[in-house]
Design a protein around this motif. Structure first.
Motif, mmCIF file in Angstrom:
data_model
loop_
_atom_site.group_PDB
_atom_site.id
_atom_site.type_symbol
_atom_site.label_atom_id
_atom_site.label_comp_id
_atom_site.label_asym_id
_atom_site.label_seq_id
_atom_site.Cartn_x
_atom_site.Cartn_y
_atom_site.Cartn_z
ATOM 1 N N GLY A 139 0.790 -1.226 0.000
ATOM 2 C CA GLY A 139 0.000 0.000 0.000
ATOM 3 C C GLY A 139 0.820 1.273 0.000
ATOM 4 O O GLY A 139 0.277 2.371 -0.186
ATOM 5 N N MET A 140 2.131 1.161 0.196
ATOM 6 C CA MET A 140 2.993 2.347 0.185
ATOM 7 C C MET A 140 3.305 2.758 -1.243
ATOM 8 O O MET A 140 3.475 1.909 -2.125
ATOM 9 N N ASN A 141 3.397 4.062 -1.475
ATOM 10 C CA ASN A 141 3.848 4.529 -2.775
ATOM 11 C C ASN A 141 5.379 4.488 -2.812
ATOM 12 O O ASN A 141 6.027 4.260 -1.784
ATOM 13 N N PRO A 142 5.991 4.681 -3.997
ATOM 14 C CA PRO A 142 7.460 4.564 -4.095
ATOM 15 C C PRO A 142 8.208 5.463 -3.119
ATOM 16 O O PRO A 142 9.212 5.037 -2.533
ATOM 17 N N ARG A 143 7.741 6.679 -2.940
ATOM 18 C CA ARG A 143 8.461 7.574 -2.033
ATOM 19 C C ARG A 143 8.365 7.093 -0.589
ATOM 20 O O ARG A 143 9.326 7.226 0.179
ATOM 21 N N GLN A 144 7.250 6.553 -0.205
ATOM 22 C CA GLN A 144 7.120 6.014 1.156
ATOM 23 C C GLN A 144 7.996 4.781 1.350
ATOM 24 O O GLN A 144 8.597 4.602 2.415
ATOM 25 N N ARG A 145 8.072 3.939 0.310
ATOM 26 C CA ARG A 145 8.959 2.774 0.408
ATOM 27 C C ARG A 145 10.410 3.219 0.506
ATOM 28 O O ARG A 145 11.207 2.654 1.271
ATOM 29 N N TRP A 146 10.769 4.232 -0.256
ATOM 30 C CA TRP A 146 12.134 4.782 -0.200
ATOM 31 C C TRP A 146 12.455 5.267 1.210
ATOM 32 O O TRP A 146 13.529 4.967 1.752
ATOM 33 N N ALA A 147 11.530 5.998 1.806
ATOM 34 C CA ALA A 147 11.759 6.525 3.150
ATOM 35 C C ALA A 147 11.915 5.391 4.164
ATOM 36 O O ALA A 147 12.759 5.460 5.070
ATOM 37 N N THR A 148 11.121 4.337 4.011
ATOM 38 C CA THR A 148 11.201 3.198 4.927
ATOM 39 C C THR A 148 12.530 2.474 4.795
ATOM 40 O O THR A 148 13.198 2.166 5.801
ATOM 41 N N LEU A 149 12.939 2.198 3.563
ATOM 42 C CA LEU A 149 14.220 1.527 3.320
ATOM 43 C C LEU A 149 15.387 2.392 3.793
ATOM 44 O O LEU A 149 16.354 1.897 4.378
ATOM 45 N N HIS A 150 15.295 3.677 3.525
ATOM 46 C CA HIS A 150 16.336 4.634 3.917
ATOM 47 C C HIS A 150 16.501 4.643 5.442
ATOM 48 O O HIS A 150 17.627 4.565 5.964
ATOM 49 N N GLN A 151 15.391 4.731 6.155
ATOM 50 C CA GLN A 151 15.450 4.794 7.612
ATOM 51 C C GLN A 151 16.041 3.518 8.197
ATOM 52 O O GLN A 151 16.822 3.561 9.157
ATOM 53 N N ASP A 152 15.668 2.364 7.630
ATOM 54 C CA ASP A 152 16.187 1.091 8.135
ATOM 55 C C ASP A 152 17.683 0.940 7.879
ATOM 56 O O ASP A 152 18.413 0.412 8.733
ATOM 57 N N ALA A 153 18.151 1.389 6.712
ATOM 58 C CA ALA A 153 19.555 1.193 6.341
ATOM 59 C C ALA A 153 20.474 2.270 6.905
ATOM 60 O O ALA A 153 21.632 1.994 7.239
ATOM 61 N N TYR A 154 19.959 3.505 7.020
ATOM 62 C CA TYR A 154 20.820 4.628 7.418
ATOM 63 C C TYR A 154 20.171 5.447 8.539
ATOM 64 O O TYR A 154 19.927 6.654 8.388
ATOM 65 N N PRO A 155 19.899 4.836 9.687
ATOM 66 C CA PRO A 155 19.235 5.570 10.771
ATOM 67 C C PRO A 155 20.100 6.684 11.360
ATOM 68 O O PRO A 155 19.581 7.585 12.025
ATOM 69 N N ASP A 156 21.409 6.626 11.125
ATOM 70 C CA ASP A 156 22.317 7.622 11.692
ATOM 71 C C ASP A 156 22.371 8.908 10.883
ATOM 72 O O ASP A 156 22.911 9.918 11.360
ATOM 73 N N ILE A 157 21.839 8.894 9.678
ATOM 74 C CA ILE A 157 21.927 10.084 8.825
ATOM 75 C C ILE A 157 20.739 10.986 9.134
ATOM 76 O O ILE A 157 19.602 10.724 8.725
ATOM 77 N N ARG A 158 21.020 12.053 9.882
ATOM 78 C CA ARG A 158 19.981 12.967 10.334
ATOM 79 C C ARG A 158 20.484 14.407 10.265
ATOM 80 O O ARG A 158 21.671 14.659 10.067
ATOM 81 N N SER A 159 19.563 15.335 10.427
ATOM 82 C CA SER A 159 19.931 16.754 10.460
ATOM 83 C C SER A 159 20.925 17.002 11.588
ATOM 84 O O SER A 159 20.921 16.308 12.608
ATOM 85 N N VAL A 160 21.784 17.992 11.397
ATOM 86 C CA VAL A 160 22.750 18.341 12.440
ATOM 87 C C VAL A 160 22.652 19.829 12.773
ATOM 88 O O VAL A 160 22.228 20.645 11.946
ATOM 89 N N ARG A 161 23.020 20.141 13.975
ATOM 90 C CA ARG A 161 23.053 21.544 14.418
ATOM 91 C C ARG A 161 24.495 21.991 14.550
ATOM 92 O O ARG A 161 25.323 21.288 15.114
ATOM 93 N N ILE A 162 24.785 23.166 14.034
ATOM 94 C CA ILE A 162 26.132 23.731 14.111
ATOM 95 C C ILE A 162 26.033 25.116 14.749
ATOM 96 O O ILE A 162 25.156 25.912 14.381
ATOM 97 N N ASN A 163 26.903 25.412 15.665
ATOM 98 C CA ASN A 163 26.865 26.690 16.373
ATOM 99 C C ASN A 163 27.528 27.796 15.559
ATOM 100 O O ASN A 163 28.497 28.434 15.988
ATOM 101 N N GLN A 164 26.988 28.031 14.387
ATOM 102 C CA GLN A 164 27.448 29.103 13.508
ATOM 103 C C GLN A 164 26.252 29.640 12.728
ATOM 104 O O GLN A 164 25.305 28.886 12.451
ATOM 105 N N PRO A 165 26.279 30.896 12.350
ATOM 106 C CA PRO A 165 25.187 31.448 11.536
ATOM 107 C C PRO A 165 25.112 30.775 10.165
ATOM 108 O O PRO A 165 26.092 30.201 9.677
ATOM 109 N N VAL A 166 23.959 30.886 9.540
ATOM 110 C CA VAL A 166 23.701 30.228 8.257
ATOM 111 C C VAL A 166 24.723 30.607 7.204
ATOM 112 O O VAL A 166 25.280 29.740 6.504
#
Length: 283
Positions: free
Chosen positions: A163-190
């Motif tokens: 029932g998942m569309n391709p983008r949802q399947r991509w997100a599921t596979l991505h999360q399972d394989a690469y759970p460590d890849i997330r947004s990061v915060r840096i203490n510097q201006p944009v």
């Protein structure tokens, strides 16, 4: 007198005869030469196919299509080498093990090299779009996201993703394989983060297509391997803590192919690590 002694020296004559005998034995070793030739040919064809595709002599698909055959040739060489060593051992022709041994080493090394890629293919999902933000991936503006980006996403027949569309399947596979890849915060201006990102991209030899420090946006293209595959990268920085810090997201997408062998994930990890020094994961 000395010349006559050297000319008739039994030890010298014996050494020459032994060397000549060994060379003759090697010349008369068709199995050894065959094994070595097959092993070396497999390696040359493998890297030659990749290099030829990289410089445009043929398409990347044609280059990749030759690679399984090189593995088969190396495997044949290894089997012939093992049989030859066993037969020569029985016949006590150890001198001929040199060519067979060298061919065995080349074959084993090359097969091991290919096996590492096969293990990566088996252990990682067949996706090529990696990002730190699955819900809202950074978007390309100067560069164009490939038209077939959401085609061929695996899992359509998986009951867990029914029932998942391709983008949802991509997100599921991505999360399972690469759970460590997330947004990061840096203490510097944009703006500072984007300027630093630009320098890091250039240091890596990436071709910067667009950079806008004020809006927190950078796009670039990385070229990798002998095939000279191109992967497009976009970096997004958003202000946090009244502009004193930034939330960084990154996306890396292969222009061609279905499986990226983990190359995009590796790029994202390394770049964000270098960008932030000590990376702090955003909540």
């Amino acid at each position: 007198m000395d010349n006559q002694e050297n000319a008739t020296n039994p030890a010298t004559e014996g050494a020459v005869a032994t060397k000549t005998g060994r060379l003759a034995s090697l010349r008369k070793d068709p199995k050894g030469w065959t094994v070595l030739a097959l092993a070396v040919a497999a390696v040359i064809v493998f890297f030659g196919s990749a290099f030829g595709a990289g410089i445009g002599l043929w398409g990347w698909q044609a280059g990749l299509s030759a690679l399984p055959w090189t593995g088969l040739v190396a495997l044949i060489a290894l089997i012939v080498a093992i049989v030859g060593i066993l037969l020569d051992r029985r016949k006590e022709r150890k001198t001929r093990w040199r060519l067979l041994g060298l061919g065995t080493i080349v074959s084993l090394g090359f097969i091991g090299y290919l096996a590492s890629y096969a293990m990566t293919l088996a252990s990682l999902p067949a996706i090529h779009d990696i990002t730190t933000d699955l819900a809202d991936p950074p978007e390309f503006s100067a560069l164009t996201l490939r038209a077939d980006n959401w085609d061929n996403i695996p899992g359509a027949d998986d009951s867990a993703m029914r029932g998942m569309n391709p983008r949802q399947r991509w997100a599921t596979l991505h999360q399972d394989a690469y759970p460590d890849i997330r947004s990061v915060r840096i203490n510097q201006p944009v703006a500072e983060v984007i300027e630093k990102s630009k320098r890091l991209a250039e240091d890596r030899g990436w071709e910067v297509a667009n950079v806008d420090p004020a809006s927190g946006h950078l796009e670039a293209t990385a070229t990798i391997s002998l095939f000279r595959f191109k992967d497009d990268v976009v970096i997004r920085a958003r202000a946090a803590e009244n502009g004193q810090a930034s939330i960084i997201d990154m996306r890396s997408v292969s222009r061609v192919g279905i499986h990226d062998l983990g190359a995009n994930a590796k790029r994202v990890r390394q770049f964000l690590s270098d960008l932030s020094g000590t990376t702090t994961t955003a909540s």
